[in-house]
Design an enzyme around this catalytic site. Structure first.
Site, PDB file in Angstrom:
ATOM      1  N   HIS A  64       0.816  -1.256   0.198  1.00 34.22           N
ATOM      2  CA  HIS A  64      -0.040   0.021   0.146  1.00 34.22           C
ATOM      3  C   HIS A  64       0.819   1.300   0.014  1.00 34.22           C
ATOM      4  O   HIS A  64       1.784   1.379   0.715  1.00 34.22           O
ATOM      5  CB  HIS A  64      -0.776   0.028   1.291  1.00 34.22           C
ATOM      6  CG  HIS A  64      -1.773   1.289   1.607  1.00 34.22           C
ATOM      7  ND1 HIS A  64      -2.390   1.770   0.527  1.00 34.22           N
ATOM      8  CD2 HIS A  64      -1.653   2.012   2.599  1.00 34.22           C
ATOM      9  CE1 HIS A  64      -3.144   2.767   0.900  1.00 34.22           C
ATOM     10  NE2 HIS A  64      -2.685   3.033   2.104  1.00 34.22           N
ATOM     11  N   ASP A  80      -2.656   9.468   3.024  1.00 30.21           N
ATOM     12  CA  ASP A  80      -2.759   8.110   2.958  1.00 30.21           C
ATOM     13  C   ASP A  80      -4.175   8.002   1.861  1.00 30.21           C
ATOM     14  O   ASP A  80      -5.161   8.273   2.270  1.00 30.21           O
ATOM     15  CB  ASP A  80      -3.194   7.242   4.347  1.00 30.21           C
ATOM     16  CG  ASP A  80      -3.452   5.901   4.106  1.00 30.21           C
ATOM     17  OD1 ASP A  80      -3.659   5.426   3.084  1.00 30.21           O
ATOM     18  OD2 ASP A  80      -3.097   4.982   5.113  1.00 30.21           O
ATOM     19  N   CYS A 117      -3.722   3.191  -4.946  1.00 24.97           N
ATOM     20  CA  CYS A 117      -3.200   4.052  -4.090  1.00 24.97           C
ATOM     21  C   CYS A 117      -1.781   4.666  -4.642  1.00 24.97           C
ATOM     22  O   CYS A 117      -1.532   5.945  -4.443  1.00 24.97           O
ATOM     23  CB  CYS A 117      -2.744   3.367  -2.533  1.00 24.97           C
ATOM     24  SG  CYS A 117      -1.923   1.577  -2.893  1.00 24.97           S
TER      25      CYS A 117
END
Length: 1495
Positions: A64, A80, A117
């Site tokens: 991630h 994030d 992401c």
């Protein structure tokens, strides 16, 4: 696998690449590995931001992505993509690497990541960095809202799908272009430049269709396709050869025997016998031997096997690479040429050199080349050759045989050595292949400037027995001396007796000579060189020239330069593939396209006339000059004309007329061959989209652009041109016939680039069709091989003609490129034709630079007398869609043998008929101009002349009237009265001229002249119109009807010329002009036809005749073999049917060859072929009956099968299709058996089989649908891509099965079920980003559990230590005794055991060997109390965690369950954040210990 993207996520390399593409080269990224961050704070401060990859472990390279951003002063920010709550879990971890700094989390919303992401970090992350580094940055709340909104905006209208497709498209390379500020801008700027493969649900009825080509290559034997490995292109092998040369082969010998260096052309060579050239040749022989072994296997030959059952045909590219590396060191250990005494020592030294090389290059050789040290030792032992195990393995055979093959150059007599080495290699690869190896050996010697010895089977020298270096002896009786036979009953003599050369011969004994040995029966059976002779040296060079060559500088370069020597060998090797092909056909020295034939000239003329008059075009025909031209006519033009030649006959006026034609066809619809594509209006699109203004040159570029770039146009045009189209309209066929030659003309006129010698053409073929092409190619390759003694050209000819490879590229403007990456990468083709044109036969034309990047694009229209013949097939990895990609290497070869023999007149006939209306119109006009003669005027003039002659007083005038005027009038009158135009024609020249009349100036004379001129015009008009023009027109028309071009032209020449008719005032100027224009038009049409050249089909009559005789001679034996063939099961029956059909094709080929040889006007005699066809037909009934019986058995067995899983179902599907094909084959055989009978065909037996197969079909549709649904519901994150591709393939297969159903109701019902499955796959695709997000959140959960466990157990360890010390201090001296008898318990043991138990839990939780799913599975096995105790969480939290882990242990693709699990993770993480490490267990221990003490 793409290097930049894994699944839909950027890899570390991909993240660095995308930032470099956006103007941030050499960035440093961070990682969080097992919860431990690696952050270079200095790099973060310099860059201003840092992508950080979390969740990385030894088992997982991707994870991630989050982003650290440097703010003002000592302020840092964390972005994030999963949202603020996820970011907070990484806040504490990363804060440890930023001591004294403030780290804030940007509060963007959750639920928008969609598994992307990395993309968000490179897009909104970069924009957040730009915002936070402004002089007045936004508040975090505002920034979070901005980021949230930007992500939402980009996800609208299937944004997630668009981003995913783009990421996959750039998985290997980001397109060039301007620097972009972030990933969003980069995506939008480059989307149009990348090939995006959009997800397409399987639509019913759209299963792939294959091209209707039926190759005749036998399907019985195959070998794995080679992966393209070659000595000449592999850098690993080349580096080994360089090392061997630099350290050994290029150094002087240290010994004394034949160790003196030699000077070749000014360069020193230290090891001329066992140096670099010898070593590289032995490596090249290894490649040749494996190639030829594979060919032998494909030909069906039996080869000697090794202990593991393999043959040399089974050697893999990886194995051959290792063998060649070993060969590079095989003679490196020599000190000199004294090998017989020092063999063992030299080979030990060679082994040590090999081992030293491997050790020095271990990092690149192990395990990439050699698997391990054991593998290295095996090849070291092969080099050492300690036990002479020359037949133990492929490595032993290839290393030692390669060495022996090269020894012939230094051995005498050459005949003895060649025969022996031939016999040693022959069992491994067969006789034909062995010939090829030794034929190639001679070419390798030539290429490396080595001496080539002759071979003379009549050599009178004593024969040398190579194995033992002895002799055979001729005894006193004149016969060879043999060993006594062990078998007394054996009729044959024993083996030849071996004699040492030292043995003294007895009286009347002598050594056997070479010629005697080669004539022995047992030698002739195994060696084809008996009675043959090969010349030494190089053909064309005299002896002194040849010696100069052998001592030239190039000889030294071959011994001192690895690259030069390999280049020479590669050229020779390549030529050995092409020479056998050329040898099989009649030669053709002409490189240019042939001259046009009559029909091509006629076709060009018709094209011109249609282009000039598009009003002649109607919906289903063209009506031109009285002729109705329908679709078949234009299809004939495309099928029989060389359209490049037709195009060369057109002009710029025809190009200009394209605009007019397109205007006329403005609303004509053109349909792509893709059934889903919408039709396009041809003329409207040409005008609005294609044409960009400009003159004739621009029209040419625009036409080329249309052909190259618009699939709606070129797919249909190519399909029609190659006669593989379906449902084409007449207009589409017509446009193809008009535009194909015009496109060729445009290419010829605009191309200025030199013709390249190598071109690449990409195709995307069905696997089934591609496999047929592979089979065809391998059959051709297997039968086109070099020979030493045996002429194999007839078999090569037959296989190339039967498996014509050219039709895939024929009859159309085929798009090619000089850059292989165009078809390989840009178009993702699964089939690439590498087309070699060493002789310049293809005349490729550059497409033009009107589109940037098209400079490497070329178009070829394959000449009909040129064939593309395969010489190599290579596996080239996978396409972007996961399909196997293969490269077919083809060479262009020209020969009259490839020219089809069309019946001429298909275009000339209609063109000549078009001339009839023109002739008839002129005839009509001439007829109208005819007049009845005024005879009275002639009578009157005659009377007047008689009177003037009688009464004239001037004697000269009187004489003139009697001798010049009166006779002419008499003849004219007779001619007019008799209607004799021949007489009138002669009379014309007798009329007095103006000069003669000028001698008389009287009034009477002048009036007489006027009257005579009028009579002359009357005669002239009748004589010319009726005596010349009308007969000429009639003769011309008659000749045209008979297609007699010469006769028609001769008739036209009989019409007076324009100059002659200018004086014929009796004929009106208008009529004269019409006559001359018609004559000129007809002449211009017919003269080129007269000059046309008919292609010569036979240039070497003797070669064609011998070839035919050889071909037909082998047929009777093949028929006899078919009659005796075993028909025990379906596989054997199909094999025999295949051979039967193949034999039928051979007979067709023989018919064609007989027609080709025929030159007379009498009927061709096919009696010899007809007799063979009759024999073959008798076998067919037996074959059909056996086929029916065996197929019925197989179908019955398939009906009874009960599949257990999807793999079983797919195997049944495969059998179902095979049996469907068998039924269709059986139907074709039934039609063949029926022949030309007029009776109806009874298909009842086949119909019964089809009914049974329909039952299987229905069952398979249901079974496959059920299994697909189950597999879709079991998709997992790690294998999603592979599962998705498999699901799409399964759905396509299901669609094809549904289309096989015969019941319309059943089809409709199953198509509805297919649509549901399609929708289910779409839902799973939509769920995938959430599945990825769940995985990331699961990783965050595990990281947090590790932190809690670490903190909890650290606290517990302290408490335990304190308590243990207290217990120790509180024990009395003899308490061990009460412990022993059970009155008390030492709780320190309990504490120690508990410590071990908890340590084991912690160790498993932090185990790097486990992937995420294994960790979750292990934790799910713990009960809630164990989790509570080991991690230090509350009882309620432990119960929730256990429940969550149990769910996570079973993957799901349902959004509701995924969302539920994500919510549970967030709730638990929030709870964990509020809990402090617990020590209840310690307190319990304390209480328990105290109680025990009281007891």
């Amino acid at each position: 696998m793409p290097k930049y993207v894994e699944g839909i996520e950027l890899t570390q390399e991909g993240m660095h690449a995308i930032f470099e593409r956006m103007g941030h080269p050499n960035i440093t990224s961070g990682t969080i590995y097992n919860g431990e961050p690696t952050i270079d704070k200095g790099a973060l401060d310099r860059q201003g931001f840092m992508p950080v990859l979390t969740g990385v472990s030894p088992r997982q390279d991707s994870g991630h992505w989050i982003m650290l951003i440097k703010g003002q002063g000592n302020q840092y920010f964390l972005f994030d993509p999963l949202g603020e709550s996820s970011g907070k879990y990484y806040q504490n971890i990363l804060a440890k690497k930023l001591p004294g700094a403030t780290l804030s989390v940007i509060p963007n919303n959750a639920g928008l990541n969609m598994g992307l992401c990395g993309y968000w970090v490179a897009s909104v992350g970069l924009r957040a960095h730009a915002a936070l580094t402004q002089p007045i940055p936004p508040s975090l709340r505002n920034l979070g809202q901005t980021i949230t909104q930007e992500m939402r905006d980009e996800l609208t209208q299937d944004g997630s799908e668009k981003i995913t497709q783009w990421l996959r498209a750039v998985g290997n390379e980001f397109p060039d272009g301007d620097i972009q500020p972030d990933a969003t801008a980069l995506r939008r700027a480059t989307e149009k430049n990348v090939r995006i493969d959009e997800f397409q649900p399987v639509l019913t009825g759209t299963s792939p269709k294959e091209i209707s080509i039926n190759p005749t290559a036998p399907q019985e034997v195959s070998v794995p396709t080679w992966n393209g490995f070659s000595l000449y292109t592999d850098e690993t092998v080349r580096n080994a050869a360089r090392y061997a040369y630099d350290n050994y082969l290029g150094k002087p010998y240290t010994g004394t025997v034949e160790a003196t260096p030699v000077n070749f052309g000014g360069q020193m060579v230290y090891r001329q016998h066992h140096g670099l050239a010898h070593t590289l040749r032995t490596m090249a022989y290894a490649e040749i031997i494996v190639e030829e072994a594979r060919k032998a296997k494909l030909r069906g030959e039996s080869l000697k096997t090794f202990a593991d059952g393999r043959t040399l045909a089974d050697v893999t590219p990886e194995e051959l690479r290792k063998i060649m590396i070993a060969q590079a060191f095989f003679v490196t250990g020599r000190d000199d040429e004294e090998s017989s005494k020092n063999y063992e020592k030299y080979h030990e030294q060679s082994r040590d050199a090999f081992l030293k090389y491997v050790e020095e290059n271990k990092s690149t050789l192990i395990p990439d080349v050699f698997k391990d040290e054991k593998d290295v030792k095996f090849y070291a032992d092969v080099i050492e050759d300690k036990d002479h195990k020359w037949a133990d393995s492929p490595a032993h055979v290839l290393v030692n045989q390669g060495h022996m093959v090269d020894l012939v150059r230094v051995k005498q007599p050459p005949e003895s050595y060649l025969e022996y080495y031939f016999s040693q290699l022959q069992p491994w690869i067969g006789s034909t292949a062995t010939e090829a190896v030794f034929a190639t050996q001679r070419q390798f010697f030539h290429a490396t400037y080595e001496a080539v010895a002759g071979f003379d089977s009549e050599n009178k020298e004593p024969h040398l027995v190579v194995d033992g270096l002895g002799r055979y002896v001729i005894g006193q009786d004149g016969n060879p001396i043999r060993e006594e036979s062990d078998d007394e009953d054996e009729e044959e003599s024993g083996e030849l007796k071996f004699f040492s050369q030292k043995k003294k011969l007895e009286e009347n004994q002598r050594y056997m000579r070479v010629d005697e040995y080669l004539k022995l029966d047992e030698v002739q059976k195994r060696f084809p060189g008996a009675g043959k002779k090969l010349d030494g040296g190089l053909p064309g060079l005299k002896e002194y020239q040849y010696l100069q060559r052998l001592n030239s500088i190039n000889r030294a370069r071959c011994e001192n330069d690895v690259d030069f020597c390999l280049g020479q060998l590669q050229t020779a090797h390549h030529q050995t593939k092409i020479t056998p092909i050329k040898r099989a056909f009649q030669s053709s020295s002409e490189k240019a396209r042939r001259q046009p034939n009559m029909d091509e000239i006629a076709a060009a003329r018709i094209v011109q006339q249609i282009m000039a008059n598009p009003d002649c075009i109607h919906d289903d025909h063209v009506f031109l000059n009285g002729q109705k031209l329908e679709e078949k006519f234009f299809r004939d033009l495309l099928a029989k004309c060389d359209m490049a030649i037709v195009g060369s006959l057109l002009n710029d006026t025809d190009i200009r007329n394209i605009d007019t034609l397109m205007q006329h066809e403005r609303n004509t619809e053109f349909h792509s061959t893709d059934a889903k594509a919408k039709p396009v209006k041809l003329g409207e699109t040409w005008e609005k989209t294609i044409r960009s203004g400009g003159g004739v040159t621009q029209i040419k570029h625009d036409l080329i652009f249309l052909m190259q770039n618009d699939a709606w146009y070129h797919t249909r045009v190519n399909a029609i041109a190659q006669n593989r189209d379906k449902d084409s309209t007449f207009k589409e066929v017509l446009i193809t016939a008009l535009m194909t030659p015009l496109t060729n003309k445009s290419l010829m006129d605009t191309s200025r680039s030199p013709a390249p010698k190598t071109l690449f053409r990409g195709l995307d073929l069905s696997e089934e069709f591609k496999n047929k092409l592979i089979n065809q190619a391998e059959t051709i390759i297997a039968n086109t091989t070099e020979h030493l003694f045996t002429d194999l050209s007839t078999e090569a000819f037959k296989q190339i003609k039967l498996n014509d490879f050219s039709q895939v590229s024929a009859r159309t403007c085929a798009s090619t490129s000089t850059n292989i990456e165009v078809p390989r990468t840009i178009f993702g083709s699964n089939t690439i034709f590498e087309i070699l044109d060493p002789d310049g036969l293809l005349h490729p034309k550059q497409v033009g630079t009107h589109v940037s990047g098209s400079e490497s694009e070329y178009s070829i229209y394959l000449p009909e007398d040129v064939a593309l013949v395969p010489i190599k097939v290579s596996f080239d990895g996978k396409t972007g869609k996961g399909k196997d990609r293969h490269i077919f290497t083809l060479v262009a070869v020209k020969s009259p043998d490839f020219t089809p023999r069309h019946e001429s007149g298909y275009a000339v006939g209609p063109l000549l008929k078009m001339q009839t209306p023109k002739l008839e119109e002129i005839q009509r006009l001439v007829e109208q101009a005819r007049e009845e003669p005024d005879l009275e005027r002639v009578f009157n003039l005659q009377s007047r002349v008689a009177r003037q002659a009688k009464f004239s007083t001037e004697s000269g005038y009187k004489t003139f009237l009697n001798e010049k005027v009166a006779p002419v009038l008499e003849q004219s009158l007779n001619g007019l009265l008799d209607n004799n135009v021949t007489i009138l024609g002669k009379v014309l020249s007798a009329f007095p001229s103006d000069g003669q009349w000028s001698a008389f100036n009287s009034v009477e004379a002048r009036q007489m002249k006027i009257q005579m001129d009028a009579i002359k015009q009357m005669v002239e008009k009748k004589a010319v119109l009726e005596g010349q023009i009308l007969p000429a027109l009639a003769q011309c028309q008659n000749a045209l009807e008979k297609q007699n071009i010469a006769g028609a032209l001769q008739a036209l020449r009989n019409i007076p010329s324009e100059k002659e008719m200018q004086t014929m005032l009796s004929i009106s100027g208008g009529l004269r002009g019409q006559i001359q224009r018609a004559k000129q038009d007809l002449t211009e049409t017919l003269e080129p036809l007269q000059r046309a050249i008919t292609a010569k089909l036979v240039s070497d009559q003797e070669k064609v005749k011998v070839r035919y005789e050889k071909l037909i001679a082998g047929i009777p034996q093949q028929i006899a073999d078919l009659e005796k063939a075993e028909l025990a099961d379906l596989a054997k029956v199909k094999k025999v049917v295949s051979r039967f059909n193949h034999l039928q094709e051979e007979l067709k080929l023989l018919r064609n060859e007989k027609i080709r040889m025929h030159t007379g006007s009498e009927k061709v005699d096919f009696s010899d072929i007809a007799q063979l066809e009759a024999q073959l037909q008798k076998i067919h009934t037996k074959l059909y009956d056996a086929y029916l019986v065996e197929l019925t058995k197989e179908i019955s067995a398939l009906v009874k099968e009960k599949p257990k899983n999807l793999a079983d179902v797919k195997r049944m599907v495969s059998n179902f299709y095979a049996m469907s094909a068998d039924i269709e084959q059986l139907r074709q055989e039934k039609i063949k058996e029926h022949g030309e009978s007029k009776d109806p065909i009874d298909m009842s037996d086949i119909d019964k089989l089809k009914e049974e197969l329909q039952k299987i079909n229905q069952f398979l549709v249901k079974a496959m649908g059920t299994n697909i649904r189950v597999s879709l519901n079991q998709m997992e994150v790690k294998t999603f891509d592979a599962q998705e591709k498999e699901a799409q393939q399964n759905l396509k297969q299901l669609d094809a099965l549904i289309n096989k159903l015969e019941s319309s109701d059943a089809v409709q019902k199953q198509k509805e079920e297919l649509e549901k499955l399609n929708q289910l796959l779409v839902e799973k695709r939509k769920a995938y980003p959430a599945m990825v997000q769940l995985q990331f959140r699961s990783e965050a959960l595990i990281i947090h559990l590790r932190e809690l466990c670490e903190a909890h157990q650290a606290q517990m360890a302290k408490t335990r230590n304190v308590r243990a010390q207290e217990i120790t201090n509180g024990r009395w001296k003899v308490q061990w005794l009460t412990d022993w008898v059970g009155l008390t318990t030492d709780e320190r043991v309990t504490l120690a055991n508990k410590e071990k138990e908890l340590a084991k839990f912690k160790e498993d939780l932090n185990n790097d060997e486990y992937d995420l799913q294994e960790l979750i599975s292990n934790l799910a096995e713990k009960n809630p109390s164990e989790l509570e105790e080991a991690i230090g969480i509350s009882k309620e939290s432990a119960q929730k965690l256990h429940k969550l882990l149990t769910h996570l242990n079973h993957s799901t693709t349902f959004m509701s369950k995924i969302e539920q699990r994500l919510q549970s993770i967030d709730e638990l993480l929030n709870e964990f954040g509020k809990q402090a490490p617990r020590t209840e267990m310690i307190k319990t221990v304390e209480e328990k210990q105290g109680t025990l003490l009281r007891l």
